[in-house]
Design a protein around this motif. Sequence first.
Motif, mmCIF file in Angstrom:
data_model
loop_
_atom_site.group_PDB
_atom_site.id
_atom_site.type_symbol
_atom_site.label_atom_id
_atom_site.label_comp_id
_atom_site.label_asym_id
_atom_site.label_seq_id
_atom_site.Cartn_x
_atom_site.Cartn_y
_atom_site.Cartn_z
ATOM 1 N N VAL A 94 0.814 -1.212 0.068
ATOM 2 C CA VAL A 94 -0.004 -0.072 0.088
ATOM 3 C C VAL A 94 0.975 1.313 0.013
ATOM 4 C CG1 VAL A 94 -1.830 -1.137 1.169
ATOM 5 C CG2 VAL A 94 0.030 0.102 2.443
ATOM 6 N N THR A 95 0.306 2.342 -0.370
ATOM 7 C CA THR A 95 0.970 3.546 -0.394
ATOM 8 C C THR A 95 0.378 4.390 0.783
ATOM 9 O OG1 THR A 95 1.298 3.569 -2.668
ATOM 10 C CG2 THR A 95 1.731 5.402 -1.700
ATOM 11 N N LYS A 96 1.279 4.818 1.674
ATOM 12 C CA LYS A 96 0.915 5.693 2.864
ATOM 13 C C LYS A 96 1.212 7.273 2.605
ATOM 14 C CE LYS A 96 0.562 2.198 6.035
ATOM 15 N NZ LYS A 96 0.714 1.532 7.598
ATOM 16 N N ARG A 97 0.722 7.999 3.472
ATOM 17 C CA ARG A 97 1.045 9.502 3.301
ATOM 18 C C ARG A 97 1.481 9.693 4.624
ATOM 19 N NH1 ARG A 97 -0.479 12.865 -0.666
ATOM 20 N NH2 ARG A 97 -1.821 11.245 -1.583
ATOM 21 N N ARG A 98 2.450 10.617 4.656
ATOM 22 C CA ARG A 98 3.020 11.520 5.887
ATOM 23 C C ARG A 98 2.391 12.642 6.153
ATOM 24 N NH1 ARG A 98 8.132 9.596 3.513
ATOM 25 N NH2 ARG A 98 8.857 7.871 4.796
ATOM 26 N N PRO A 99 2.338 13.284 7.572
ATOM 27 C CA PRO A 99 1.586 14.380 7.701
ATOM 28 C C PRO A 99 1.990 15.697 6.835
ATOM 29 C CG PRO A 99 2.184 13.144 9.837
ATOM 30 C CD PRO A 99 2.882 12.541 8.626
ATOM 31 N N GLY A 101 2.547 15.394 3.596
ATOM 32 C CA GLY A 101 2.136 15.288 2.230
ATOM 33 C C GLY A 101 2.889 14.205 1.332
ATOM 34 N N SER A 102 4.449 13.966 1.867
ATOM 35 C CA SER A 102 4.941 13.044 1.108
ATOM 36 C C SER A 102 4.458 11.706 1.158
ATOM 37 C CB SER A 102 6.427 12.901 1.509
ATOM 38 O OG SER A 102 6.527 12.466 2.994
#
Length: 120
Positions: A94-99, A101-102
């Motif tokens: 899966v692709t996760k998003r950091r706070p 935005g990356s």
Amino acid sequence: MSKSFNIKTGDEVKVIAGKDKGATGKVIRVLRDEDRLVVEGVNIIKRHLKAGQNAAGQQTPGGIVAAEAPIHVSNVQLLEDGKPVRIGFRRDAVTKRRPDGSTYSAERSVRISRASGKEI
């Protein structure tokens, strides 16, 4: 350390051992520390309650109250489409998003049915 169960709250299960063998119901609560589950309509016990007051000062009636008691997790089997199934796990990318935005790639564990391979 918390134990990991294959069965989660809301799952449909069938009782495979004990006095309620053959009964099916939805899991209401999971008690990980005790290896037990509370299943709707299974293992009904009766408690005698004395009339009295609760913490808010309101009068509570007495009487005989029926409720579900916990049963051991080994005495139930998960149902999928009304049929008992064994549970397996699959790791999905899966692709996760950091706070900030990356994004980054990671893996997520998914429960699957051993018979059909479908996600539960």
